[in-house]
Design an enzyme around this catalytic site. Structure first.
Site, PDB file in Angstrom:
ATOM      1  N   GLU A 195      30.062  26.320  38.020  1.00  0.00           N
ATOM      2  CA  GLU A 195      30.423  26.067  39.413  1.00  0.00           C
ATOM      3  C   GLU A 195      30.002  27.246  40.285  1.00  0.00           C
ATOM      4  O   GLU A 195      29.540  27.078  41.398  1.00  0.00           O
ATOM      5  CB  GLU A 195      31.947  25.829  39.493  1.00  0.00           C
ATOM      6  CG  GLU A 195      32.392  25.082  40.735  1.00  0.00           C
ATOM      7  CD  GLU A 195      32.589  26.030  41.905  1.00  0.00           C
ATOM      8  OE1 GLU A 195      32.519  25.580  43.055  1.00  0.00           O
ATOM      9  OE2 GLU A 195      32.801  27.246  41.659  1.00  0.00           O
ATOM     10  N   HIS A 237      46.259  32.754  38.018  1.00  0.00           N
ATOM     11  CA  HIS A 237      45.989  34.040  38.686  1.00  0.00           C
ATOM     12  C   HIS A 237      47.263  34.846  38.888  1.00  0.00           C
ATOM     13  O   HIS A 237      48.276  34.316  39.331  1.00  0.00           O
ATOM     14  CB  HIS A 237      45.357  33.798  40.068  1.00  0.00           C
ATOM     15  CG  HIS A 237      43.971  33.255  40.019  1.00  0.00           C
ATOM     16  ND1 HIS A 237      43.110  33.295  41.090  1.00  0.00           N
ATOM     17  CD2 HIS A 237      43.265  32.671  39.020  1.00  0.00           C
ATOM     18  CE1 HIS A 237      41.952  32.740  40.759  1.00  0.00           C
ATOM     19  NE2 HIS A 237      42.030  32.339  39.511  1.00  0.00           N
ATOM     20  N   GLU A 260      43.824  42.156  39.992  1.00  0.00           N
ATOM     21  CA  GLU A 260      43.945  40.701  39.888  1.00  0.00           C
ATOM     22  C   GLU A 260      43.607  40.284  38.472  1.00  0.00           C
ATOM     23  O   GLU A 260      42.537  40.631  37.947  1.00  0.00           O
ATOM     24  CB  GLU A 260      43.002  39.979  40.870  1.00  0.00           C
ATOM     25  CG  GLU A 260      43.274  38.470  40.862  1.00  0.00           C
ATOM     26  CD  GLU A 260      42.207  37.652  41.586  1.00  0.00           C
ATOM     27  OE1 GLU A 260      42.548  36.918  42.503  1.00  0.00           O
ATOM     28  OE2 GLU A 260      41.021  37.738  41.182  1.00  0.00           O
ATOM     29  N   LYS A 314      46.641  47.217  27.716  1.00  0.00           N
ATOM     30  CA  LYS A 314      47.852  46.429  27.551  1.00  0.00           C
ATOM     31  C   LYS A 314      47.544  45.090  26.881  1.00  0.00           C
ATOM     32  O   LYS A 314      48.263  44.632  25.987  1.00  0.00           O
ATOM     33  CB  LYS A 314      48.516  46.168  28.915  1.00  0.00           C
ATOM     34  CG  LYS A 314      49.259  47.385  29.456  1.00  0.00           C
ATOM     35  CD  LYS A 314      49.801  47.131  30.854  1.00  0.00           C
ATOM     36  CE  LYS A 314      50.716  48.275  31.289  1.00  0.00           C
ATOM     37  NZ  LYS A 314      51.928  48.439  30.466  1.00  0.00           N
ATOM     38  N   ARG A 355      39.511  39.384  33.714  1.00  0.00           N
ATOM     39  CA  ARG A 355      39.537  37.975  33.321  1.00  0.00           C
ATOM     40  C   ARG A 355      39.845  37.867  31.828  1.00  0.00           C
ATOM     41  O   ARG A 355      39.166  38.476  30.997  1.00  0.00           O
ATOM     42  CB  ARG A 355      38.192  37.327  33.628  1.00  0.00           C
ATOM     43  CG  ARG A 355      38.186  35.823  33.405  1.00  0.00           C
ATOM     44  CD  ARG A 355      36.926  35.211  33.972  1.00  0.00           C
ATOM     45  NE  ARG A 355      36.859  35.314  35.414  1.00  0.00           N
ATOM     46  CZ  ARG A 355      35.722  35.330  36.124  1.00  0.00           C
ATOM     47  NH1 ARG A 355      34.561  35.242  35.502  1.00  0.00           N
ATOM     48  NH2 ARG A 355      35.759  35.423  37.433  1.00  0.00           N
ATOM     49  N   LYS A 383      42.292  23.341  41.926  1.00  0.00           N
ATOM     50  CA  LYS A 383      41.656  23.247  43.240  1.00  0.00           C
ATOM     51  C   LYS A 383      40.929  21.910  43.359  1.00  0.00           C
ATOM     52  O   LYS A 383      40.646  21.250  42.357  1.00  0.00           O
ATOM     53  CB  LYS A 383      40.647  24.391  43.408  1.00  0.00           C
ATOM     54  CG  LYS A 383      41.295  25.755  43.614  1.00  0.00           C
ATOM     55  CD  LYS A 383      40.254  26.765  44.093  1.00  0.00           C
ATOM     56  CE  LYS A 383      40.843  28.167  44.115  1.00  0.00           C
ATOM     57  NZ  LYS A 383      39.851  29.185  44.466  1.00  0.00           N
ATOM     58  N   GLU A 384      40.605  21.540  44.574  1.00  0.00           N
ATOM     59  CA  GLU A 384      39.979  20.242  44.805  1.00  0.00           C
ATOM     60  C   GLU A 384      38.670  20.065  44.027  1.00  0.00           C
ATOM     61  O   GLU A 384      38.372  18.999  43.502  1.00  0.00           O
ATOM     62  CB  GLU A 384      39.708  20.070  46.296  1.00  0.00           C
ATOM     63  CG  GLU A 384      39.874  18.637  46.761  1.00  0.00           C
ATOM     64  CD  GLU A 384      39.881  18.593  48.280  1.00  0.00           C
ATOM     65  OE1 GLU A 384      38.922  18.015  48.827  1.00  0.00           O
ATOM     66  OE2 GLU A 384      40.824  19.139  48.892  1.00  0.00           O
ATOM     67  N   LYS A 394      34.903  44.856  42.506  1.00  0.00           N
ATOM     68  CA  LYS A 394      34.278  44.175  43.645  1.00  0.00           C
ATOM     69  C   LYS A 394      33.174  45.054  44.211  1.00  0.00           C
ATOM     70  O   LYS A 394      33.351  46.253  44.408  1.00  0.00           O
ATOM     71  CB  LYS A 394      35.344  43.929  44.708  1.00  0.00           C
ATOM     72  CG  LYS A 394      35.171  42.655  45.504  1.00  0.00           C
ATOM     73  CD  LYS A 394      36.344  42.449  46.453  1.00  0.00           C
ATOM     74  CE  LYS A 394      36.147  41.171  47.264  1.00  0.00           C
ATOM     75  NZ  LYS A 394      36.201  39.956  46.439  1.00  0.00           N
TER      76      LYS A 394
END
Lengths: 219, 219, 219, 219
Positions: free
Chosen positions: A169, A135, A154, A35, A92, A127-128, A60
């Protein structure tokens, strides 16, 4: 046949059915990738540019699936994997520009065979630690020999710069369970700082792209 | 057989021999890519990291070859392409970190079947417009059915950030022959500015990588 | 703006819209390939064997499209390509065994987003020259940015042996417009003969596979 | 640090060094594949045909390596793998025609960086069960970061038909440790018979190719 044999047979059945399940998630990834490639092909020909720089994917690992189920207090059954986990299949999408992220997300969400189950926009609300990414959890139909099956995938969409930051990170987080907390905190601070520089770069590049576009429309 | 036929035959021969030449450059690219993939495989297993993020390649288009020969005052012969042009075969190596660029370059230069003909380091001395990249012209042997042939390949090595900048700059340059000079200059200025932000990001990321590495060695 | 400019603009529009059309057929090929890969993945995991040995694809060349439209007495318009031609997008599926051909065909035909427009079984009824293959014309939905579009794809399914034969026959046909008719006829006769040997091989292999299968079920 | 820790560290070192070794064989496969692709590219452009239909490769599984070393009475050390085994890295080249097999073999053997260690021609002298294939053990240099290393690779060259037969025979052999010897023997006999039909097909196809070629030269 004695009990021992029964246990072994049961084990074998479980291993086989887990492999089937992972295959099904792999096929769901194939469908989502197709797609995305179709959309990228279309833009490449129709508008002479590629909104998508790269597509990566992963399934996963068994150990991670097991850990996550345990964290949620769920038994490691096929049923619990299918209903309780949303990120067994992960795709991703790396875009060149921020506005491509939102365009790709909208085009996917509009397809009538896709159901969007959940969206988290970590670009608008990072995020912090500085993490930025868009997402989506979607459900996509896959045609197996026994019929059409909806599968969860996901999808993470981010710019090249956001992806680069995230990979560094990740390397750091991977070493988290290490004592030297001081060094760790210093690096975390540096990374958060760097996330800001990167976000600034993305905005500058987006601005230049806009200017080139306008410039082009004028002439 | 008359003159007309002779001319046509000669033309056909030229087209065929040009296609052969381009095939030879394509094979030289295959050899260089394999050398790079071998190095990346080795690092991936031995040191658990990939110095190379992506490898791209291209063969110069016939029109560009013709223009460049003309610019140099050379006739469009096979001989002149082989001796006068250095970038008919091009390989671009995208690294995650600046120090990977120099490592990859050194490892290639050390291989005893490769001859380095020329090096230009636009990272240490960026071009005026902000362009950063490490360029090497190498000669690599390729084994054809008639024997081993040394072929020239231009290798450009750069970080992800440098590559991203270059792709935007390329889009702008592509629209250069357009009147609206003012807009053009404004964008060029923005791009040069952005090149600095990007170089800064690369240095920050390199620094963080160094810190994670040290942190790791300590524990 | 004068007439000449109008003509040129119109030409440019036509070239662009033809490129779009070919891109759309390319995307339809992607969708069909994904469906085939999903089935092959499933069989590979669930039954430990791959019914599909290779998948090839091609988009009909502009010259062939033009010739075929002319042959049908149709103007070379986008509309006529979409409605009048069935084989602009072609997918060839090479299976190891004859019964895999029919299984793959049935599994595709059963998918509820695929419409089978036409089937020709040249295995049950080979062409006079010896050609064997199973042909399907299907319509498959593709999701473009402007919405879901049904696209026609011709799927040819055959065994490795049938494919090998067809590639040789193709080489011969390619040289058809040559005078030496005698030599041509001799080769055609040899090819027809060889087609029979090949069909016999396929039946033998199928039989052996059946025996291994039974053998397996027994133990 | 106690003894237990030492043992564990030693184990970890062994696992790591085995992974390195397998990576090195993987890189040797890359080099051989590139050499084959270069030859195929050249023929494709220079003579408008592809002698090579497919290239497959595999690295021997740890369990098979262990079994083979044991069979030879060798300890499972890195040294013994490197010197005692010849088929840890395997490349399979599938050609359309028999004469392409010998051409590809000769072109590889002629390259001055390749050393041919051993040749077995199972086409001229098929195995008793009907197996046909051309086997070469070669040594090819691979450039790692620490220098050039010669690595052994087994290259098997065969026609499409020979390959098809071998895959069926492999499936059968795989089920060998099964009692029903009678059924097994019947299938083996059928396979041997089929190997002859296949060899006949290959000769017929080769003959037709020769005729098309001559036919072509005449006109």
């Amino acid at each position: 046949m004695n009990i021992e044999n029964n246990v072994e047979l049961e084990m074998q059945e479980k291993v086989k059915s887990f492999a089937n399940l992972m295959m099904m998630y792999g096929c769901a990834i194939r469908e989502v990738k197709t797609k995305l490639e179709v959309l990228d092909d279309e833009f490449s020909v129709r508008y002479k540019r590629n909104p998508i720089a790269t597509i990566k994917s992963r399934i996963k690992k068994p150990a991670s699936i097991y850990r996550k189920l345990k964290k949620y207090g769920l038994e490691p059954t096929e049923e619990n994997i299918l209903t309780g986990l949303h990120d067994v299949a992960g795709v991703r999408v790396i875009c060149s520009f921020i506005d491509d992220i939102y365009m790709v997300a909208a085009l996917l969400a509009n397809q009538d065979d896709i159901t969007v189950l959940k969206v988290k926009d970590y670009i608008k609300e990072p995020k912090e630690n500085g993490y930025r990414s868009y997402h989506m959890i979607v459900e996509v139909p896959v045609f197996f020999s026994r019929g059409k099956t909806p599968m969860k995938v996901e999808i993470q969409i981010r710019t090249i710069a956001m992806d680069f930051w995230a990979s560094l990170e990740h390397q750091l987080r991977y070493k988290k369970n290490i004592e030297n907390v001081e060094g760790h905190e210093e690096i975390s601070a540096k990374l958060a700082e760097c996330a800001d520089t990167i976000a600034q770069t993305d905005r500058q590049m987006q601005e230049i792209k806009r200017m080139i576009g306008e410039f082009n429309d004028l002439s």
